[in-house]
Design a protein around this motif. Structure first.
Motif, short mmCIF file in Angstrom:
data_model
loop_
_atom_site.label_atom_id
_atom_site.label_comp_id
_atom_site.label_asym_id
_atom_site.label_seq_id
_atom_site.Cartn_x
_atom_site.Cartn_y
_atom_site.Cartn_z
N SER A 64 -4.38 26.37 24.22
CA SER A 64 -4.12 25.29 23.27
C SER A 64 -2.64 24.93 23.29
CB SER A 64 -4.53 25.71 21.86
OG SER A 64 -5.92 25.82 21.77
N ARG A 65 -2.38 23.62 23.24
CA ARG A 65 -1.00 23.10 23.19
C ARG A 65 -0.99 22.02 22.13
NH1 ARG A 65 1.16 18.80 26.14
NH2 ARG A 65 -0.68 18.87 27.48
N TYR A 66 -0.27 22.27 21.05
CA TYR A 66 -0.21 21.35 19.93
C TYR A 66 1.00 20.44 20.11
CZ TYR A 66 -3.56 24.73 18.43
OH TYR A 66 -4.65 25.56 18.40
N CYS A 67 0.72 19.19 20.44
CA CYS A 67 1.77 18.19 20.67
C CYS A 67 2.00 17.48 19.35
CB CYS A 67 1.35 17.23 21.76
SG CYS A 67 1.11 18.07 23.33
N ILE A 68 3.18 17.65 18.79
CA ILE A 68 3.44 17.29 17.41
C ILE A 68 4.51 16.20 17.32
CG2 ILE A 68 4.20 18.21 15.18
CD1 ILE A 68 1.44 19.28 16.23
N ASN A 69 4.25 15.23 16.46
CA ASN A 69 5.20 14.16 16.19
C ASN A 69 6.40 14.75 15.45
OD1 ASN A 69 6.59 11.96 15.07
ND2 ASN A 69 4.73 10.75 14.87
N LEU A 70 7.56 14.62 16.02
CA LEU A 70 8.75 15.26 15.47
C LEU A 70 9.02 14.86 14.02
CD1 LEU A 70 11.09 17.16 15.96
CD2 LEU A 70 12.38 15.25 16.89
N VAL A 71 8.77 13.62 13.65
CA VAL A 71 9.03 13.19 12.27
C VAL A 71 8.14 13.95 11.28
CG1 VAL A 71 7.43 11.23 12.16
CG2 VAL A 71 9.55 11.18 10.84
N SER A 72 6.98 14.44 11.72
CA SER A 72 6.07 15.18 10.85
C SER A 72 6.57 16.58 10.52
CB SER A 72 4.69 15.30 11.49
OG SER A 72 4.14 14.04 11.72
N VAL A 73 7.45 17.12 11.36
CA VAL A 73 7.96 18.48 11.17
C VAL A 73 9.47 18.50 10.98
CG1 VAL A 73 6.03 19.60 12.34
CG2 VAL A 73 8.01 18.88 13.68
N ALA A 74 10.00 17.40 10.45
CA ALA A 74 11.44 17.30 10.26
C ALA A 74 11.84 17.55 8.81
CB ALA A 74 11.92 15.92 10.71
N GLY A 75 10.97 18.24 8.07
CA GLY A 75 11.25 18.50 6.65
C GLY A 75 12.19 19.66 6.43
N ARG A 76 12.53 19.82 5.18
CA ARG A 76 13.36 20.96 4.74
C ARG A 76 12.47 21.95 4.03
NH1 ARG A 76 19.06 19.44 3.59
NH2 ARG A 76 19.39 17.38 4.46
N PRO A 77 12.87 23.20 3.95
CA PRO A 77 12.06 24.20 3.26
C PRO A 77 11.79 23.81 1.81
CG PRO A 77 13.87 25.25 4.42
CD PRO A 77 14.11 23.77 4.48
N GLU A 78 10.63 24.21 1.30
CA GLU A 78 10.28 23.96 -0.10
C GLU A 78 11.41 24.42 -1.01
OE1 GLU A 78 5.79 24.59 -1.14
OE2 GLU A 78 6.45 26.19 0.20
N GLY A 79 11.77 23.59 -1.98
CA GLY A 79 12.78 23.96 -2.96
C GLY A 79 14.21 23.75 -2.52
N GLU A 80 14.45 23.42 -1.26
CA GLU A 80 15.82 23.18 -0.80
C GLU A 80 16.24 21.77 -1.18
OE1 GLU A 80 17.71 22.48 3.44
OE2 GLU A 80 17.20 24.60 3.15
N ASP A 81 17.41 21.64 -1.77
CA ASP A 81 17.92 20.32 -2.13
C ASP A 81 18.21 19.50 -0.89
OD1 ASP A 81 17.83 20.92 -4.83
OD2 ASP A 81 19.91 21.66 -4.87
N LYS A 82 18.01 18.20 -1.03
CA LYS A 82 18.26 17.29 0.09
C LYS A 82 19.70 16.89 0.16
CE LYS A 82 13.62 15.59 0.17
NZ LYS A 82 12.68 14.53 0.09
#
Length: 99
Positions: free
Chosen positions: A81-99
Protein backbone atom coordinates in the motif's frame (compact mmCIF):
# COMPACT_ATOMS: atom_id res chain seq x y z
CA UNK A 1 13.50 18.07 7.30
CA UNK A 2 14.31 20.15 10.38
CA UNK A 3 11.89 18.15 12.55
CA UNK A 4 13.43 14.94 11.19
CA UNK A 5 16.93 16.07 12.13
CA UNK A 6 15.81 16.76 15.71
CA UNK A 7 13.30 13.94 16.28
CA UNK A 8 14.19 11.30 13.67
CA UNK A 9 10.74 11.49 12.07
CA UNK A 10 8.12 14.01 10.92
CA UNK A 11 4.51 14.11 12.09
CA UNK A 12 1.92 15.28 9.56
CA UNK A 13 -1.28 16.75 11.05
CA UNK A 14 -4.84 17.07 9.73
CA UNK A 15 -5.24 20.61 8.39
CA UNK A 16 -8.77 20.81 9.84
CA UNK A 17 -8.47 19.18 13.26
CA UNK A 18 -4.77 19.09 14.12
CA UNK A 19 -4.84 15.34 14.77
CA UNK A 20 -1.71 13.40 13.75
CA UNK A 21 -2.29 11.40 10.54
CA UNK A 22 1.11 10.17 9.39
CA UNK A 23 4.55 9.81 11.00
CA UNK A 24 7.44 9.31 8.61
CA UNK A 25 9.87 7.95 7.81
CA UNK A 26 9.39 4.57 9.47
CA UNK A 27 11.13 1.50 8.09
CA UNK A 28 13.08 3.61 5.60
CA UNK A 29 15.40 6.59 5.54
CA UNK A 30 14.38 10.21 5.11
CA UNK A 31 16.07 10.19 1.70
CA UNK A 32 13.98 7.15 0.63
CA UNK A 33 10.78 8.84 1.85
CA UNK A 34 11.65 12.09 0.06
CA UNK A 35 12.69 10.33 -3.16
CA UNK A 36 9.45 8.33 -3.35
CA UNK A 37 7.34 11.39 -2.54
CA UNK A 38 9.09 13.52 -5.15
CA UNK A 39 8.87 10.85 -7.83
CA UNK A 40 5.09 10.63 -7.40
CA UNK A 41 4.52 14.37 -6.93
CA UNK A 42 2.95 14.16 -3.45
CA UNK A 43 3.82 12.81 -0.03
CA UNK A 44 3.69 8.99 -0.18
CA UNK A 45 3.23 7.06 3.05
CA UNK A 46 3.37 3.33 3.79
CA UNK A 47 1.17 1.31 6.19
CA UNK A 48 3.58 1.60 9.12
CA UNK A 49 3.56 5.42 8.75
CA UNK A 50 -0.24 5.78 9.03
CA UNK A 51 -1.79 6.78 12.37
CA UNK A 52 -4.69 4.34 12.00
CA UNK A 53 -6.67 5.71 14.94
CA UNK A 54 -7.14 8.89 12.85
CA UNK A 55 -7.12 7.60 9.24
CA UNK A 56 -9.42 5.33 7.22
CA UNK A 57 -9.00 3.88 3.76
CA UNK A 58 -12.36 3.40 2.03
CA UNK A 59 -13.23 0.49 -0.29
CA UNK A 60 -12.64 2.71 -3.34
CA UNK A 61 -9.09 3.52 -2.16
CA UNK A 62 -9.85 7.01 -0.90
CA UNK A 63 -7.94 7.94 2.26
CA UNK A 64 -9.84 10.12 4.73
CA UNK A 65 -9.41 11.26 8.29
CA UNK A 66 -11.88 9.93 10.85
CA UNK A 67 -13.26 13.47 10.92
CA UNK A 68 -13.95 13.49 7.17
CA UNK A 69 -10.97 15.34 5.71
CA UNK A 70 -10.17 14.02 2.22
CA UNK A 71 -6.48 13.09 2.31
CA UNK A 72 -5.74 11.32 -0.98
CA UNK A 73 -5.76 7.74 -2.24
CA UNK A 74 -4.14 4.36 -1.71
CA UNK A 75 -2.25 3.52 -4.90
CA UNK A 76 -0.56 0.18 -4.17
CA UNK A 77 2.68 -0.74 -5.91
CA UNK A 78 5.16 -3.64 -5.80
CA UNK A 79 6.02 -2.75 -2.17
CA UNK A 80 2.42 -2.74 -0.91
CA UNK A 81 0.00 0.00 0.00
CA UNK A 82 1.15 3.52 -0.88
CA UNK A 83 -0.96 6.40 0.41
CA UNK A 84 -0.53 9.37 -1.91
CA UNK A 85 -1.65 12.36 0.10
CA UNK A 86 -2.51 15.93 -0.85
CA UNK A 87 0.00 18.06 1.04
CA UNK A 88 -2.56 20.72 1.97
CA UNK A 89 -4.57 18.03 3.82
CA UNK A 90 -1.65 17.27 6.15
CA UNK A 91 -0.28 20.77 6.62
CA UNK A 92 -1.99 21.33 9.97
CA UNK A 93 -0.58 22.10 13.37
CA UNK A 94 -0.93 19.83 16.41
CA UNK A 95 -4.21 20.04 18.33
CA UNK A 96 -4.15 22.91 20.81
CA UNK A 97 -1.14 24.67 19.28
CA UNK A 98 -1.69 28.36 18.65
CA UNK A 99 -1.49 29.54 15.07
Amino acid sequence: KEQYEVEGEITFYDSNTGKPLFVAPKGRSFDEFAKESKSHGWPSFRDEEVVWENVRCLANGEAVSVDGTHLGHNLPDFSGSRYCINLVSVAGRPEGEDK
